[in-house]
Structures are given as C-alpha cells and as structure tokens.
Motif scaffolding. Sequence first.
Motif, PDB file in Angstrom:
ATOM      1  N   ALA A 169       0.891  -1.122  -0.136  1.00 36.16           N
ATOM      2  CA  ALA A 169      -0.129   0.072  -0.067  1.00 36.16           C
ATOM      3  C   ALA A 169       0.830   1.444   0.082  1.00 36.16           C
ATOM      4  O   ALA A 169       1.946   1.122   0.512  1.00 36.16           O
ATOM      5  N   HIS A 170       0.504   2.370  -0.628  1.00 39.33           N
ATOM      6  CA  HIS A 170       1.239   3.549  -0.652  1.00 39.33           C
ATOM      7  C   HIS A 170       2.051   3.755   0.675  1.00 39.33           C
ATOM      8  O   HIS A 170       3.058   4.375   0.728  1.00 39.33           O
ATOM      9  N   SER A 171       1.393   3.571   1.888  1.00 40.73           N
ATOM     10  CA  SER A 171       1.744   4.085   2.917  1.00 40.73           C
ATOM     11  C   SER A 171       2.481   3.043   3.798  1.00 40.73           C
ATOM     12  O   SER A 171       2.693   2.985   5.023  1.00 40.73           O
ATOM     13  N   TYR A 172       3.031   1.828   3.018  1.00 37.48           N
ATOM     14  CA  TYR A 172       3.540   0.664   3.587  1.00 37.48           C
ATOM     15  C   TYR A 172       4.776   0.870   4.840  1.00 37.48           C
ATOM     16  O   TYR A 172       4.935   0.358   5.727  1.00 37.48           O
TER      17      TYR A 172
END
Lengths: 260, 314
Positions: free
Chosen positions: A254-257
């Motif tokens: 996910a983009h915020s991993y």
Amino acid sequence: MLIIGEKLSIIAKRVREAMFARDKAPIQEIAKRQYNEGSRMIDANIGPAEDGGEELMQWMVTTIQEAVAAPVCLDTTNQKAIEAGLKVHNGQWGKPMINSTSNDPERFGILELGAKYDALVIGLTVGKGGLPADAEERCAIAAEIMARAMEYGVPLEDLYLDPLVLQIATSQDHAAHVIKAIKMFQELNDPAMKTVVGLSNISNGAPKALRPIINKYYALLLLNAGLTAAIADAHEIAEVAKTYDVIMGKTLYAHSYLEM
Amino acid sequence: MPFTPPRESYSGKIFEETIGSGPKAITVGGENVLPFHSFEGATPHKPVIAFEVQDVPPEDWPEVVKEVYKGVSGDPVTWAKYCIEKLGAETIALRLVGTHPDRQNFSPDEAAETVRKMLAAIDVPLIILGSQHAEKDSSVLIKCAEAAKGTNSVLGKAQEANHKTIVAAAMANDLKLIAMSELDINLSKQLNILITQMGFDKAKLMTDPMSSALSYGLEYTYSVMERIKLAALAQNDPTLQPPILADVGMMVWKVKETQAPEADMPAWGSLKDRGIAWEAVTAASFLIAGAEVLIMRHPDSINAVKKFIAEMEV
C-alpha cells in the motif's frame, strides 16, 4: 526480520554517561525511539563491565522494560552480569537474548545460562583460534556450537548463529563470506537455523556519510540470503526490511507501507 | 490407517465487531480461518444480511424486486418495518439515494431527518449509506452521523476522495464505518491505513472492496476479497482485518440478466427466478470469498443465501 535496537551501547558517550549516572531518561528515550521505529528487541551493551556489571545490567534491563514492551538482548562479556540481568528480565513480551557464546570454552557458561533461564542465545562463530577465514570455516564452528548447545540443553530453535560481520574498509572479502555463511547456516538443521548479525560493523571505519548506505544495501543482501535478526539501528533498517517484505510478497503493498 | 485431513492454521484474526445496540445488536467477524472453515478454527459469528431500503421509492428497481415492496416502499420507515416484521430482516441498510444531485437532491438535514425517524422506529442495527456521490456524501453523512450518535450504527461509505470528513463524523459520533475503494487490493489497504492514521479505531472499520455482479466482474471482487482475507489471516496484516462488506443488490438488479423479459430471452427462462438466482449466486460467491456483511434486495434470494449459510456451517 527481527530488528534488535542497537543504540544502547556503552560506546556512545551519552549512553555511557547515563549508565554511570543511573539516569533513566536518556536510556528510556532511546529505547522508546528504537521501538517506535521498528525494533522488537532492545540491545543493552554494557561492554566488559568488570566492576559493578551485575547491578548495571539489572538497572539496564528494568530501565528499558519500564519504557518499552519488548525483550532485551543482554550484551556483555561479563557472565555474572548476564545472569543478574536474566533474573530481572520480564519475559511477557518474549524471551531474553544473550550476546553471546562462541566456540571458546570460556564462553560455554553462556549456554548454561541460556538453558537455565530459557533465553535465546547468540552463537558467534569464532573459536579460540582467531577469526574464521571464510564461510566454510564459519560453518564448521557453527556445527561445533550447535553440538555444544544441545549438550547444555539449549534448543536449536533458540540458537541464533552469528557469522561475525567485519569492517568492509579493512576486511572486504569477509562481506561476501558472511552472506554465504548466512545461507549455509540455515542448511545445518531442519527447520533452518536462525541467524543474526551485528549489522553496522560492516561500515565501521568508513566515512560517516557512507555508513547508512553500506548498512542498508548490506542488510538487503543479508535479508535475501535468509537472515532472521539483526542488531541494528531501526531508524536506518526498518525501511529496508519493510521494502524487502513488500518486494517478496510477505506484506501486501500500500502507498503508506513504510508508515505501518 | 485412518485419513487425517490436513488443517491450516493462521496467525491473524478478523476483528469482532458489534453493530447496533440492545437485544437485536449483531456481531460479525471474529474468525481466525477462511470462510466456513469451522473445522480448522473459530468461526464465532455467522455472516449477516441487511435488507436494503431507500429514502425514495425504488422506481429504478426491476419489477421483480419492486413488486415485493409495493404498498410499503413509499415511505422508508414503513418499508423497513415491513422487512423486519414480515420478512425477518435482522439488519436494515438505508440507502439515501435521494440525496444524489441527479435524483431528488435532498439536503443533508432532510437525510438526517430520515435517519432519525428510522432509528426511532426500528430496533435492529442500521447501516446508513449515502448516494455514493463523493462530494454530496461528505455533507450528507456528517448530518446523518450526528443523527445516529451513540446508536452504534454503520456509516458509509468513506472513499478516498471524501474520507476525511466522513471518518471525522463517524469518530465524533462513535459509529462503525465502511471504507470503500474501487476494486484494487492495494488501494483498499491504503484507504484503511489513511483512515486509521486519522485516529479511527481499525476494529470499528468494515472494508468494502467494491462489489460486482455475476458475469459483470464478479471474479475481480472475488479475488480482491480472497486476497484481503489471506493477508489478514496468513500475513496477520491488521490493516486488512476489518470485516468485509459486499453491497450486492445494487450491482445485481441492474444487469441485463435480471431485467430482460422472457419474451426477449425465452432461452433464459423465468425472469423472476433468474433475478433471484442471480442475486443469490453473487452473494454466496462473496461469502465464500470472505464477506461477512451483505446488502441485498429480494427476500427470496436472501432466504436462499441464509439457507446456504446454514448448510455451510454444519
């Protein structure tokens, strides 16, 4: 990968002063920061600690565990200090770890402590005869340590083999030997043996600006070789471990991993 | 030697979430195994099916499902009470489709009044849905959340474009929240992360990865749900451990197979049976993929799915 937060070392001036003054605040602040950045075990390196080591290690263990919900890696050559620390270690967040035993008979007492206190034990693959020359020699020593661990009653799943990372600036060949050793260690048992390194040693002696670069790329190569744990700076290494997990499909992207 | 079936065990567990309050409150989730794998671990709660009602008469629904609610669908509360009292609905999903700017364009206050009346009249859990107009929903759902304060209702749906206001509204009024992304596993995880980074409790979230209908993309929804469930259980990924919601009825009752008359498609058989089967098969597929909460329209398909659940649970 288990990150064992390395920042609480007597070598650092601020930590040393806090240790001697028994000033909890800086120790706990560093421990908390390491935990928040992804360490799930905190290394307490009190050096040789020949005088008052027992009391110092107990103070370190309780000071750290007052601040973070994580086990402690007890890092000293003073076996009495190790035992003192194990006595006060709170096991509710996991077993303590001892750094370390080796193939040196003087260090076998550590295995006794590991068995007695149900601790994880780091087995540093060096013997009395000095540094191992290559991966194969590290494996031979590892096999000796494994036999010794069984003899003393330390289960092999609690033994973490450490191939001994050396400075790339002075011992360049060993950087690749260590990667190979990490792969070979796992083959020594089924289920695979666990492995650990003192990561930042690779960049010791290199210019300051280079150190994080060397540490990160080296960590990635070791992870890919199957490394289980690293004594390292979580601030530096957490992004490597998280990105590796995403690349290998162990964590869903996910983009915020990185923030998770 | 007797055969021992292999058993999988997982490190993760789906959040156990209670919706509604009082004796009719319902709990979903809590399982630590794949759907219906009760032989491998804990499946403490059955999936729940919500009957869909709207704030406006269902003029755009096909006759097969519209006729069931003839006489009651002129008023959302009457409609909901009919579902509960006559059809055995355990949960109501109120879709405020009349707030859509292209429909009646009801104001947020009007929508909140509908929610208030509904909550006063029913004792089963309520799912409050906007019109899926991202901009309008954020103003509508703020007012509706205030109207539902303290009822433990479910508010939805928060999308990437409007999640900030809707999350804040759900948080301020202590409601459960549906997070909807558009059929993309990674964006689904990302939205859940963004929502929890605002301070919203991930154990109060439901994931809607976007539904579809049989033969109209069902397999995309299916594999996204399945992947979410595997990440939640096998990789113990807490961002994907909220229960999954599938909004089935709205997707099914607009496809050709639920609308084409028998005169045009004689080979397809009874229009009524076909529509009901289409909704039931779509819903049952999502249950197998991992959905815990379904929103459906036709009582016959709901009963078929309930029967399916009962048989799978044995």
